[in-house]
Design an enzyme around this catalytic site. Sequence first.
Site, short mmCIF file in Angstrom:
data_model
loop_
_atom_site.label_atom_id
_atom_site.label_comp_id
_atom_site.label_asym_id
_atom_site.label_seq_id
_atom_site.Cartn_x
_atom_site.Cartn_y
_atom_site.Cartn_z
CG LEU A 31 -1.86 1.08 1.37
CD1 LEU A 31 -2.96 1.27 0.30
CD2 LEU A 31 -2.89 1.06 2.63
CD GLN B 79 -1.35 -0.69 -4.66
OE1 GLN B 79 -2.31 -0.31 -4.41
NE2 GLN B 79 -1.13 -1.75 -4.24
CB CYS B 80 0.71 6.17 -1.44
SG CYS B 80 -0.81 5.19 -0.58
CB THR B 81 1.33 9.79 -5.27
OG1 THR B 81 1.02 9.32 -6.44
CG2 THR B 81 2.28 10.93 -5.80
#
Length: 603
Positions: A467, A470-472
């Site tokens: 997770l 996946q986050c910017t």
Amino acid sequence: NGTLYNANTIEEFNNYDKKSILRNVGLETIYNKIVNQEWLKNPNELTHFLLLTFADLKQHAFHYWFAFPSLSLSDMEIKYEKSELLNEEIQLKLQNELLTFKSNHSKEEHGFYLIIENENSYQIKSLSEFENVINGNEKYYLGFSDPSALNEYPSMILRNYLLASYLTFKKDLFNVIAFRQDQSLLLKNVKITTSIENIENIQELKDKISVIGWEKNTKNKLGPRFTNMGSTMDPIKLAESSVTLNLQLMKWRMFPTLNLDKLGKTKCLLIGSGTLGCHVARNLMAWGIFNITFVDRTRVSFSNPVRQPLYEYEDCLNGGKDKASCAAEHLRRIYPNVNVQSHSLDIPMPGHFITDRQKTLESYKKLHDLIEEHDVIYLLTDTRESRWLPSLIGIRKKKIIINAALGFESYLVMRYGVYGDNSNDNNNNDSTNENNDEFKEMTSKRLGCYFCNDVVAPVNSTKDRTLDQQCTVTRPGVSAIAGSLAVELLVSLTHHPEYKYASAYNPTSQNNDGHVESDLGVVPHQIRGSISNYQTNLLYGSSYNQCTCCSPIVLQNYAKDDFNFLERCFNDSKYLEELTGLKQLHEQTLKLLQDFDYSSEEE
């Protein structure tokens, strides 16, 4: 003084018996004052007006009709020998006398006077002194304040004044002075004629009195007038007139060629309603661009409001609101007249295997139609592969495409090149087929797209990632900078004489042959910056003939097979590399590296 009839509905306003109301007001106010001679103490009763109104408070619209009752006996005529403007000497004397009169008499007696002339001097008296004045031997005039703007003709006020004087003083010949701000008007030998012989009993003449006086409307016809006060009373209208004030001042003081009409008609599609989407939308509105459409498939989460300025804490509750519709809702709160739409849409992506062909086809058609309906496409999504399909469709449709992407402390803002030029631009962007080599001929002349620097095809970037991966992750200020620059780039491009076909400023070229600046300065291809060293660089890059998005072979196959081609790209992450020759390039590179290793070992 006046009489007001205010209707509660537009039907009541339209159904008023205008003729009857006007006659009643004229007789009950003006004529009755003449009969009992009250007009001598308060001659302003002769100017009594009538006003019919209806106020639509919801629309801030007002219907109204003025009447200035003018009384006349049957077949009464008013004629005068001649009219002339008073000379300056007499005008000055009368003005001084008038000031003296007004200072010594109540306001009720102002407006109508008796003027005595004696050896080239003048004295102004109240009408209540008429018996001494009229029955004396001195020359006198009827005087009144005349609002008429016509040099040779007095206003309609004179009709009531003469009728009242005729019935009260029992005389039918007068000299009249109409007081005006500049030069007053003298009417000599004003004669009143009528077939009625006996005017001693004024009360009996009531049935022989006619009343006219309805005002004409803006079409010069008898009818009510209409005014819309929305711009001064409706807060939405006030916002509409004020929202572009900064731009109007900019156009007036700093930027005379600012094309607000062109900006106002520009339709922008924002693919991605996150941090970048929020900042881009706000800056578009600041430039007077109010046709905005949001596309997103996610919901507002608790981490969003502090970074994404169009969302609030309440938007995160109960699983979070749909991002696109929530962003649109907040734009309307900022400016109610914004033309904003929203669509929750899954964008098909290379490397993301299709599980529901019909649903994917519908998503593609929806995205295709949205891009076709808009002038500018902003790519503001989190993943690289989600920008591929909008890029492909937008390039094919010759749309302005502006891409903004973020790193931890860096940003990229770039515009795509558009095939062709103004001379061959047309609305039929689907005319290209596999036999048309237009794309191939123009590749070397066109600016590169977001994928031109890649030597691999876009793939599923979220696969096998945690997770946090996946986050910017980016410094908070970077998105605001990139969002602002993305809009400024569009505005500069809009004011370039070649518009979307504008060449780009090349910082490595000494003379930049062929590059023409817009009215706002240079129009770059790419803006890359970093806040680690607070530097901004302008970069230039031509399109790559093996690009997995904008190369001729990709565009030709898309033009030929449409969704069948796209479906293969979605399901097979390596297909684009095979199609464009990147796979062969990889193999050749690997072989060269292996040969280099063998040579090194032999040495």
